[in-house]
Enzyme design. Sequence first.
Site, PDB file in Angstrom:
ATOM      1  N   CYS A 206      16.935  23.546  40.139  1.00 36.17           N
ATOM      2  CA  CYS A 206      16.729  23.089  41.516  1.00 36.17           C
ATOM      3  C   CYS A 206      16.108  21.703  41.447  1.00 36.17           C
ATOM      4  O   CYS A 206      16.190  21.029  40.420  1.00 36.17           O
ATOM      5  CB  CYS A 206      15.893  24.074  42.329  1.00 36.17           C
ATOM      6  SG  CYS A 206      14.162  24.160  41.846  1.00 36.17           S
ATOM      7  N   ARG A 207      15.460  21.257  42.506  1.00 38.11           N
ATOM      8  CA  ARG A 207      14.900  19.906  42.536  1.00 38.11           C
ATOM      9  C   ARG A 207      13.729  19.766  41.563  1.00 38.11           C
ATOM     10  O   ARG A 207      13.650  18.820  40.804  1.00 38.11           O
ATOM     11  CB  ARG A 207      14.464  19.564  43.964  1.00 38.11           C
ATOM     12  CG  ARG A 207      13.891  18.187  44.118  1.00 38.11           C
ATOM     13  CD  ARG A 207      13.588  17.882  45.586  1.00 38.11           C
ATOM     14  NE  ARG A 207      12.801  16.665  45.677  1.00 38.11           N
ATOM     15  CZ  ARG A 207      11.478  16.607  45.603  1.00 38.11           C
ATOM     16  NH1 ARG A 207      10.779  17.703  45.436  1.00 38.11           N
ATOM     17  NH2 ARG A 207      10.848  15.456  45.696  1.00 38.11           N
TER      18      ARG A 207
END
Length: 104
Positions: free
Chosen positions: A66-67
């Site tokens: 993810c980020r």
Amino acid sequence: MELFKTITPEEVQKQLEAGKTLNLIDVREDDEVAEGMIPTAVHIKMGDIPENLDKLDPDKEYIFICRSSGRSGRVCEYLINQGFNVCNMVGGMLEWEGPLEQKD
């Protein structure tokens, strides 16, 4: 102690450059993915994981991205309880320095 394995973005990049096939799953939202994904990664939004369990093979290891590694960590916690072999890419895309590709 962690419930699941972790891997750094640098380790992922080294393995990909060495030709290793990795099962990468990007759980970010569509607008984040539009900025670019790791080549070969598959996009399944975090909220869509439960309805896509049939697309995952319990015999394979999956690396979740993810980020920043928070959402992917929560996905790993969920999937490990479902019997899957998972690994979280710590630092997420914020620390990824490898190539990106645009996905439709």
